[in-house]
Design a protein around this motif. Structure first.
Motif, PDB file in Angstrom:
ATOM      1  N   ASP A 189       0.863  -1.192   0.000  1.00  0.00           N
ATOM      2  CA  ASP A 189       0.000   0.000   0.000  1.00  0.00           C
ATOM      3  C   ASP A 189       0.892   1.231   0.000  1.00  0.00           C
ATOM      4  O   ASP A 189       1.649   1.460   0.949  1.00  0.00           O
ATOM      5  N   VAL A 190       0.853   1.982  -1.079  1.00  0.00           N
ATOM      6  CA  VAL A 190       1.698   3.170  -1.257  1.00  0.00           C
ATOM      7  C   VAL A 190       0.793   4.394  -1.323  1.00  0.00           C
ATOM      8  O   VAL A 190      -0.136   4.449  -2.135  1.00  0.00           O
ATOM      9  N   ARG A 191       1.074   5.385  -0.484  1.00  0.00           N
ATOM     10  CA  ARG A 191       0.226   6.569  -0.417  1.00  0.00           C
ATOM     11  C   ARG A 191       1.064   7.836  -0.550  1.00  0.00           C
ATOM     12  O   ARG A 191       1.980   8.080   0.230  1.00  0.00           O
ATOM     13  N   ALA A 192       0.762   8.602  -1.585  1.00  0.00           N
ATOM     14  CA  ALA A 192       1.343   9.935  -1.807  1.00  0.00           C
ATOM     15  C   ALA A 192       2.871   9.914  -1.766  1.00  0.00           C
ATOM     16  O   ALA A 192       3.506  10.776  -1.159  1.00  0.00           O
ATOM     17  N   LEU A 193       3.474   8.954  -2.451  1.00  0.00           N
ATOM     18  CA  LEU A 193       4.932   8.809  -2.465  1.00  0.00           C
ATOM     19  C   LEU A 193       5.578   9.949  -3.244  1.00  0.00           C
ATOM     20  O   LEU A 193       5.178  10.264  -4.375  1.00  0.00           O
ATOM     21  N   VAL A 194       6.599  10.541  -2.636  1.00  0.00           N
ATOM     22  CA  VAL A 194       7.318  11.661  -3.247  1.00  0.00           C
ATOM     23  C   VAL A 194       8.810  11.372  -3.170  1.00  0.00           C
ATOM     24  O   VAL A 194       9.309  10.874  -2.153  1.00  0.00           O
ATOM     25  N   GLY A 195       9.543  11.684  -4.247  1.00  0.00           N
ATOM     26  CA  GLY A 195      10.989  11.530  -4.186  1.00  0.00           C
ATOM     27  C   GLY A 195      11.628  11.551  -5.555  1.00  0.00           C
ATOM     28  O   GLY A 195      10.954  11.623  -6.590  1.00  0.00           O
ATOM     29  N   GLY A 196      12.950  11.492  -5.546  1.00  0.00           N
ATOM     30  CA  GLY A 196      13.719  11.519  -6.784  1.00  0.00           C
ATOM     31  C   GLY A 196      15.192  11.379  -6.468  1.00  0.00           C
ATOM     32  O   GLY A 196      15.574  10.714  -5.505  1.00  0.00           O
ATOM     33  N   TYR A 197      16.027  12.033  -7.257  1.00  0.00           N
ATOM     34  CA  TYR A 197      17.466  11.875  -7.135  1.00  0.00           C
ATOM     35  C   TYR A 197      18.127  12.994  -6.350  1.00  0.00           C
ATOM     36  O   TYR A 197      19.347  13.068  -6.264  1.00  0.00           O
ATOM     37  N   GLY A 198      17.344  13.855  -5.749  1.00  0.00           N
ATOM     38  CA  GLY A 198      17.874  14.935  -4.931  1.00  0.00           C
ATOM     39  C   GLY A 198      16.741  15.639  -4.224  1.00  0.00           C
ATOM     40  O   GLY A 198      15.557  15.448  -4.557  1.00  0.00           O
ATOM     41  N   ALA A 199      17.102  16.471  -3.223  1.00  0.00           N
ATOM     42  CA  ALA A 199      16.077  17.137  -2.419  1.00  0.00           C
ATOM     43  C   ALA A 199      15.160  18.014  -3.257  1.00  0.00           C
ATOM     44  O   ALA A 199      13.977  18.172  -2.951  1.00  0.00           O
ATOM     45  N   ALA A 200      15.711  18.585  -4.339  1.00  0.00           N
ATOM     46  CA  ALA A 200      14.910  19.480  -5.178  1.00  0.00           C
ATOM     47  C   ALA A 200      14.536  18.826  -6.510  1.00  0.00           C
ATOM     48  O   ALA A 200      14.124  19.506  -7.441  1.00  0.00           O
ATOM     49  N   ASP A 201      14.679  17.515  -6.581  1.00  0.00           N
ATOM     50  CA  ASP A 201      14.447  16.809  -7.840  1.00  0.00           C
ATOM     51  C   ASP A 201      13.381  15.736  -7.633  1.00  0.00           C
ATOM     52  O   ASP A 201      13.663  14.550  -7.610  1.00  0.00           O
ATOM     53  N   HIS A 202      12.150  16.167  -7.468  1.00  0.00           N
ATOM     54  CA  HIS A 202      11.048  15.254  -7.203  1.00  0.00           C
ATOM     55  C   HIS A 202      10.458  14.758  -8.515  1.00  0.00           C
ATOM     56  O   HIS A 202       9.551  15.353  -9.096  1.00  0.00           O
TER      57      HIS A 202
END
Length: 241
Positions: free
Chosen positions: A5-18
């Motif tokens: 169960d995945v909810r509103a997942l946010v992220g990427g390769y850097g703090a400002a790279d979503h």
């Protein structure tokens, strides 16, 4: 029961790279769910966030109701969340047998028993057990990579572009194997660029666009949706492809 169960997942390769901007999805036990979307939609990034190769900056991940958000890759493997990456997914200098043993690195005492189980399910691996991984064909390498993941007895198996670079027949055979794994009760989450074929073999699907949920639902219904066909299939129906 919901396995993942995945909810509103946010992220990427850097703090400002979503790259992933709030994706939600779920996968039940004995269900095959596929993520499709255009290039750059964040499909593979979602998988990397889920297995700890990238650290989420927002959202929640639960595995069989247990919160696992932000755990290390090792801890997630122990919890039962396994990813078969698209590339570099086997050890070319090791034999098929040795590759499978590597899949049980957290429980080496059970490696031989588990290897017998995997080779019964995937008999080709038993036939090539002494062959170096580098000598296998593309389809056989993918088979070995999946077998290696099964050695850990995952609760959720994730596959990143498993048919990339394979011939249509080999891809069809691989999809059949994935369905067999699903039929055995395992939850399977797959990312596929081959949208039409993936939708034909899946139970449900999620469509990502620009790192967010664009559509989701029954896979065959999505395959017949005019908007989805226009986006991925040039307006063609399954019968025309």
């Amino acid at each position: 029961m919901t396995a993942l169960d995945v909810r509103a997942l946010v992220g990427g390769y850097g703090a400002a790279d979503h790259i992933v901007k709030g994706v939600s999805l779920r996968v039940a036990g004995g269900e095959l769910v596929t993520i499709i979307g255009p290039n750059g939609a964040g499909k593979s990034t979602v998988l990397k966030l889920l297995v700890g190769l990238l650290r989420p900056s927002g959202g929640q991940v639960q595995l069989d109701g247990e919160a696992v958000t932000g755990r290390s890759p090792r801890a997630l493997v122990q919890a039962g969340l396994l990813l078969v990456p698209q590339e570099r997914n086997i050890f070319g200098e090791l034999s098929v047998e040795e590759n499978l043993i590597m899949g049980s690195f957290l429980q080496l005492g059970q490696a031989r028993a588990r290897m017998r189980e995997v080779m019964e399910r995937l008999p080709l691996l038993g036939q090539r057990r002494k062959a170096p991984g580098r000598t296998l064909s593309g389809g056989q390498r993918q088979l070995l990579a999946i077998g290696q993941a099964l050695m850990a007895r995952p609760r959720v198996l994730m596959l990143d572009e498993p048919t990339a670079g394979l011939s249509p027949q080999v891809a069809e055979d691989l999809f059949a194997l994935v369905r067999q794994i699903r039929d055995g009760g395992m939850a399977v989450l797959m990312v596929e660029q081959n949208a039409l074929d993936a939708l034909q073999v899946s139970d449900r699907a999620y469509v990502l666009v620009d790192g967010t949920n664009h559509a989701d639902g029954d896979a065959r219904t999505l395959a017949a949706d005019p908007q989805i066909r226009a986006l991925f299939l040039g307006g063609r129906t399954a019968a025309q492809v």
